[in-house]
Motif scaffolding. Structure first.
Motif, short mmCIF file in Angstrom:
data_model
loop_
_atom_site.label_atom_id
_atom_site.label_comp_id
_atom_site.label_asym_id
_atom_site.label_seq_id
_atom_site.Cartn_x
_atom_site.Cartn_y
_atom_site.Cartn_z
N GLU A 10 -2.25 48.05 68.97
CA GLU A 10 -1.66 49.22 69.85
C GLU A 10 -0.27 48.96 69.56
O GLU A 10 0.71 49.99 69.19
CB GLU A 10 -1.96 49.30 71.34
N GLU A 11 0.41 47.66 69.77
CA GLU A 11 1.77 47.45 69.65
C GLU A 11 2.34 47.69 68.14
O GLU A 11 3.45 48.47 68.27
CB GLU A 11 2.06 46.14 70.00
N GLU A 12 1.59 47.44 67.43
CA GLU A 12 1.91 47.52 65.89
C GLU A 12 1.88 49.04 65.56
O GLU A 12 2.88 49.60 64.75
CB GLU A 12 0.94 46.87 64.88
N LEU A 13 0.93 49.81 66.00
CA LEU A 13 0.93 51.31 65.91
C LEU A 13 1.87 51.82 66.35
O LEU A 13 2.50 52.88 65.70
CB LEU A 13 -0.55 51.68 66.30
N ALA A 14 2.48 51.59 67.67
CA ALA A 14 3.66 52.34 68.41
C ALA A 14 4.98 51.67 67.29
O ALA A 14 5.73 52.72 67.38
CB ALA A 14 3.47 51.64 69.78
N ARG A 15 4.92 50.51 67.13
CA ARG A 15 6.26 50.22 66.44
C ARG A 15 6.34 50.81 65.01
O ARG A 15 7.60 51.34 64.70
CB ARG A 15 6.29 48.57 66.46
N ILE A 16 5.24 50.62 64.34
CA ILE A 16 5.42 51.02 62.83
C ILE A 16 5.30 52.64 62.64
O ILE A 16 5.93 53.20 61.65
CB ILE A 16 4.34 50.08 61.84
N GLN A 17 4.62 53.11 63.70
CA GLN A 17 4.41 54.60 63.31
C GLN A 17 3.82 54.93 62.15
O GLN A 17 4.47 55.87 61.42
CB GLN A 17 5.55 55.13 63.93
N PRO A 18 2.61 54.48 61.55
CA PRO A 18 2.23 54.79 60.14
C PRO A 18 1.73 56.27 60.28
O PRO A 18 1.09 56.80 61.31
CB PRO A 18 1.21 53.95 59.98
N GLU A 19 1.72 57.08 59.19
CA GLU A 19 1.08 58.57 58.94
C GLU A 19 -0.40 58.28 58.75
O GLU A 19 -1.10 58.99 59.10
CB GLU A 19 1.76 59.04 57.94
N VAL A 20 -0.68 57.05 58.20
CA VAL A 20 -2.24 56.81 57.62
C VAL A 20 -2.34 55.34 58.06
O VAL A 20 -1.61 54.50 57.77
CB VAL A 20 -2.19 57.02 56.27
N VAL A 21 -3.61 55.12 58.60
CA VAL A 21 -4.22 53.83 58.66
C VAL A 21 -5.37 53.77 57.65
O VAL A 21 -6.33 54.78 57.89
CB VAL A 21 -4.46 53.54 60.30
N VAL A 22 -5.47 52.46 57.03
CA VAL A 22 -6.79 52.39 56.34
C VAL A 22 -7.51 51.17 57.05
O VAL A 22 -6.84 50.00 57.27
CB VAL A 22 -6.15 51.77 54.90
N ALA A 23 -8.51 51.51 57.37
CA ALA A 23 -9.44 50.58 58.10
C ALA A 23 -10.32 49.97 57.02
O ALA A 23 -11.21 50.55 56.48
CB ALA A 23 -10.34 51.22 59.01
N LEU A 24 -10.11 48.63 56.83
CA LEU A 24 -10.83 47.49 55.76
C LEU A 24 -11.93 47.02 56.61
O LEU A 24 -11.87 46.00 57.06
CB LEU A 24 -9.80 46.83 55.27
N GLY A 25 -13.06 47.72 56.22
CA GLY A 25 -14.34 47.35 57.01
C GLY A 25 -14.60 47.47 58.48
O GLY A 25 -13.74 48.28 59.30
N GLY A 26 -15.75 47.36 58.85
CA GLY A 26 -16.33 47.78 60.22
C GLY A 26 -15.50 47.39 61.45
O GLY A 26 -15.48 47.96 62.47
N THR A 27 -15.02 46.05 61.40
CA THR A 27 -14.70 45.57 62.74
C THR A 27 -13.16 46.10 62.64
O THR A 27 -12.57 46.41 63.89
CB THR A 27 -14.03 44.08 62.23
N ALA A 28 -12.44 46.28 61.85
CA ALA A 28 -10.94 47.15 61.57
C ALA A 28 -11.30 48.69 62.15
O ALA A 28 -10.75 49.12 63.16
CB ALA A 28 -10.49 47.04 60.44
N LEU A 29 -12.45 49.32 61.74
CA LEU A 29 -12.53 50.68 62.04
C LEU A 29 -12.89 50.55 63.71
O LEU A 29 -12.58 51.64 64.36
CB LEU A 29 -13.94 51.15 61.48
N LYS A 30 -13.94 49.66 64.27
CA LYS A 30 -14.18 49.57 65.62
C LYS A 30 -12.76 49.52 66.54
O LYS A 30 -12.79 50.00 67.68
CB LYS A 30 -14.90 48.43 65.88
N SER A 31 -11.91 48.73 66.04
CA SER A 31 -10.67 48.20 66.71
C SER A 31 -9.80 49.67 66.60
O SER A 31 -9.09 49.97 67.71
CB SER A 31 -9.80 47.29 65.88
N VAL A 32 -9.56 50.27 65.46
CA VAL A 32 -8.81 51.33 65.48
C VAL A 32 -9.19 52.53 66.26
O VAL A 32 -8.43 53.17 66.71
CB VAL A 32 -8.80 51.74 63.72
N LEU A 33 -10.60 52.73 66.21
CA LEU A 33 -11.14 54.05 67.06
C LEU A 33 -11.37 53.47 68.64
O LEU A 33 -11.75 54.42 69.32
CB LEU A 33 -12.56 54.33 66.56
N GLN A 34 -11.28 52.15 68.92
CA GLN A 34 -11.40 51.61 70.07
C GLN A 34 -13.19 52.12 70.63
O GLN A 34 -13.35 52.57 71.69
CB GLN A 34 -10.53 52.04 71.26
N ASP A 35 -13.90 51.84 69.48
CA ASP A 35 -15.28 52.51 69.78
C ASP A 35 -16.43 51.50 69.17
O ASP A 35 -16.51 51.27 67.81
CB ASP A 35 -15.54 53.81 68.76
#
Length: 203
Positions: A118-143
């Protein structure tokens, strides 16, 4: 003792290296933060550091990182222009002889580490996030129920930014045969191309 430990883990640490929100730090060499420009249009989120990343303190410097470099180059994405990080910042592993083998993070560990993403997303402010794999996807979506199968067909928007879900490079390395490895790799390349097109549209 358990209550004291739980209280300590619930505190927000001042720095990533001081983080004790889960137990992974106890067996890792160091925390591995994300790296990249202060304002990157594309953020790549992996699962966790591997053995080599744990030693060097940098993300994507092992075999999976080498494959990711190849995919980025083929997709026309400049690695120096993207931000690279992981959903979980400490290496989770189990011993196998003298080797340290990767072990998939548990949901509680993904959740404990999410504040850093969350801190990185707020600081970097990317327009696109690429979720590499299931663990990343779960974290990005908080699901915790998010699956790659449900989200890999097309980019989608989440909390005001585009998300592209692709396989983790290590999945392409471990696939059972050459044809499967080529297919998984192509999914990664195609997803990175999509991310670049989306970032160009937003700009």
């Amino acid at each position: 003792m358990d209550k004291v430990r739980s209280h300590e883990q619930s505190k927000l640490p001042a720095t990533l290296e001081q983080c004790r929100r889960c137990d992974l730090w106890e067996h890792a060499t160091q925390a591995v933060p994300g790296v990249g420009p202060a304002r990157a249009r594309i953020m790549l989120v992996g699962e966790q550091p591997g053995d080599q990343e744990d030693v060097e303190g940098l993300p994507f410097v092992g075999p999976a990182g080498a494959l990711l470099d190849k995919a980025l180059a083929e997709a026309g994405v400049n690695r120096a222009g993207v931000y690279l990080t992981n959903a979980v910042k400490h290496f989770k592993w189990e011993p196998r002889g003298k080797r340290r083998l990767h072990k998939t993070p548990a949901q509680k560990e993904i959740a404990a580490c999410h504040l850093w993403l969350e801190e990185e997303l707020a600081r970097i402010q990317p327009e696109v996030v690429v979720a590499l794999g299931g663990t990343a996807l779960k974290s990005v979506l908080q699901d915790s129920g998010a699956t790659m199968k449900s989200f890999m067909d097309a980019p989608f928007q989440h909390e005001g930014r585009w998300v592209v879900a692709v396989y983790h490079p290590s999945f392409a390395l471990r696939a059972r045969d050459e044809a499967s490895r080529r297919r998984a790799y192509q999914v990664i390349v195609d997803g990175l191309r999509q991310a670049l097109r989306l970032a160009d549209k937003v700009r």
